[in-house]
Design an enzyme around this catalytic site. Structure first.
Site, PDB file in Angstrom:
ATOM      1  N   ASP A 144     107.318  95.423 110.403  1.00 40.42           N
ATOM      2  CA  ASP A 144     107.354  94.223 109.921  1.00 40.42           C
ATOM      3  C   ASP A 144     107.828  93.168 110.665  1.00 40.42           C
ATOM      4  OD1 ASP A 144     106.840  95.876 107.467  1.00 40.42           O
ATOM      5  OD2 ASP A 144     108.906  95.740 106.713  1.00 40.42           O
ATOM      6  N   HIS A 288      99.675 103.007 104.701  1.00 40.38           N
ATOM      7  CA  HIS A 288     100.502 103.579 105.791  1.00 40.38           C
ATOM      8  C   HIS A 288      99.760 104.199 107.205  1.00 40.38           C
ATOM      9  CE1 HIS A 288     102.969 103.909 102.095  1.00 40.38           C
ATOM     10  NE2 HIS A 288     103.825 104.016 102.945  1.00 40.38           N
ATOM     11  N   GLN A 290      98.636 101.785 109.068  1.00 45.46           N
ATOM     12  CA  GLN A 290      99.179 100.965 109.943  1.00 45.46           C
ATOM     13  C   GLN A 290     100.621 101.313 110.659  1.00 45.46           C
ATOM     14  OE1 GLN A 290      99.681  97.036 107.896  1.00 45.46           O
ATOM     15  NE2 GLN A 290      99.445  98.232 106.299  1.00 45.46           N
TER      16      GLN A 290
HETATM   17  O1  F6P Z   1     109.111  98.053 106.127  1.00 41.85           O
HETATM   18  C1  F6P Z   1     108.177  98.701 106.490  1.00 41.85           C
HETATM   19  C2  F6P Z   1     107.254  98.977 105.169  1.00 41.85           C
HETATM   20  O2  F6P Z   1     106.166  99.534 105.947  1.00 41.85           O
HETATM   21  C3  F6P Z   1     106.554  97.760 104.596  1.00 41.85           C
HETATM   22  O3  F6P Z   1     105.998  97.017 105.338  1.00 41.85           O
HETATM   23  C4  F6P Z   1     106.235  98.283 103.356  1.00 41.85           C
HETATM   24  O4  F6P Z   1     106.216  97.258 102.459  1.00 41.85           O
HETATM   25  C5  F6P Z   1     107.203  99.356 102.902  1.00 41.85           C
HETATM   26  O5  F6P Z   1     107.805  99.930 104.082  1.00 41.85           O
HETATM   27  C6  F6P Z   1     106.465 100.693 102.465  1.00 41.85           C
HETATM   28  O6  F6P Z   1     107.280 101.386 102.192  1.00 41.85           O
HETATM   29  P1  F6P Z   1     107.124 103.196 101.816  1.00 41.85           P
HETATM   30  O7  F6P Z   1     107.255 103.908 102.995  1.00 41.85           O
HETATM   31  O8  F6P Z   1     108.191 103.326 100.905  1.00 41.85           O
HETATM   32  O9  F6P Z   1     105.809 103.002 101.104  1.00 41.85           O
END
Ligand code: F6P
Length: 374
Positions: A144, A288, A290
């Protein structure tokens, strides 16, 4: 301060491309240069609570530089101070397991703990140091790029590359079908991935959390493009973007921890845009993709530099600090400067201004001016 002979290392929170480069740099520097041992704590802080750890050797880090993810595993449910305990009946409850974390640290004879993570993970590391005396050094990580006190976090460059590639691909199919394509990208409260990939991928509209939007200027932009022969448009939607006066959209809420996962805004916008423009709209939520896969060269280098300098901080006993990129240099900054303070896109900043001058719409414009400017 005693001599440093054994160092623990863990990765916490969501993974990011470049984590393995950090681990590799720590293990290599520790064994080859400082002749100290490294213990890998598995699955973030839950490995510390559950005593799930093992020694890392040079063999363990061989060939991991191009690998995404983390060889140590990770979780965003491992906070020792609010540990999620699963009961026999399948229900969950939250307990303070920070004492068990301290016991594991001592059982392995560790002299320092390198904690690699985002704001949440670093805050936990900081608290373990304050309340249990665990000597912690932090390494900032997140795709992020929203951590204060460092100019960049590794993982961000790879995420931007992946999102940009997605935009390039969406462009061709959008043009063929005369469609509006929405690409939803991650970033939580920060619009960095959306802004950078949108700029690199030539998006027409970029919606970010820092600039609440209305759909009127977006529709005006689509029409303006239509009028000059481009019957398709590309819209990047940050998952945390919100309509002016409206709310963010969540994909899920963890029933035990209350953790809210953003996602799904584009699915709400698509029918509205279709109705207002008469064009077909399609949604791609990058998710995911990305975050996984091969780290870019930039992220491997930043991860290696962070890991190497974090080890030096630990060896020098400079605990309570994390490594940070400041300009071209890696520096030490107090962990408390990095936590609870997000680095967000400046709506009045140079990058947004640059994008606006290139015709990008952020959703806060006067619709008449969008039409006039084309
Ligand atoms: O903080 C990294 C991140 O990929 C965010 O961009 C996203 O909102 C969140 O983690 C997603 O979380 P999880 O891996 O729990 O789906």
């Amino acid at each position: 301060m005693g001599e440093i002979r054994k160092i623990g290392i863990l990765t916490g929170g969501g993974d990011a491309p470049g984590l393995n480069a950090v681990i590799r740099a720590v293990v290599k520097g520790a064994i080859l240069h400082h002749k100290v041992r490294v213990i890998g704590i598995m699955d973030g802080f839950s490995g510390l609570v559950e005593n799930h750890a093992r020694e890392l050797t040079l063999t363990d880090v061989r060939g991991i530089l191009p690998r995404g993810g983390t060889i140590l595993g990770t979780t965003n449910r491992g906070n020792p101070f609010e540990y999620v305990e699963r009961l026999k009946d399948g229900t969950e409850r939250i307990v303070d397991a920070s004492g068990a974390a301290k016991e594991t640290f001592e059982r392995h004879g560790l002299d320092a703990l390198i904690v690699i993570g985002g704001d949440g993970t670093l805050a936990i590391g900081h608290r373990l140091m304050q309340e249990h005396g665990i000597p912690v050094v932090g390494v900032p990580k997140t795709i992020d790029n929203d951590l204060a006190a460092t100019d960049r976090t590794f993982g961000f460059a790879t995420a931007v590359e992946v999102a940009t590639d997605a935009l390039d691909r969406l462009h061709t199919t959008a043009e063929s079908h005369h469609r509006i394509m929405l690409l939803e990208v991650m970033g939580r409260e920060a619009g960095w991935i959306a802004l950078h990939s949108g700029m690199a991928g030539g998006a027409d509209v970029i919606l970010i959390p820092e600039i609440p939007f209305t759909l009127e200027p977006v529709v005006a932009k689509v029409w303006a493009r239509q009028n000059r022969g481009s019957a398709f448009s590309i819209v990047v939607v940050a998952e945390g973007a919100k309509p002016a006066g409206g709310e963010q959209v969540y994909a899920a809420v963890d029933p035990t921890t209350g953790w809210k996962r953003l996602g799904g805004l584009s699915y709400q916008l698509a029918p509205q845009l279709q109705e207002k423009t008469g064009l077909e709209v399609r949604v791609t939520v990058l998710g995911h993709i990305q975050r996984g896969g091969t780290p870019s060269a930039e992220d491997r280098i930043l991860g290696t530099r962070f890991g190497s300098e974090a080890l030096e901080l630990a060896m020098a006993g400079r605990f309570g600090n994390m490594v940070a990129l400041k300009g071209e240099r890696i520096e030490a900054v107090p962990i408390e400067n990095a936590i609870n303070r997000l680095k967000l896109v400046d709506p009045e900043g140079q990058e947004v201004a640059t994008a606006r001058r290139a015709g990008v719409v952020f959703g806060d414009e006067d619709p008449d001016e969008v039409l006039d400017s084309e």
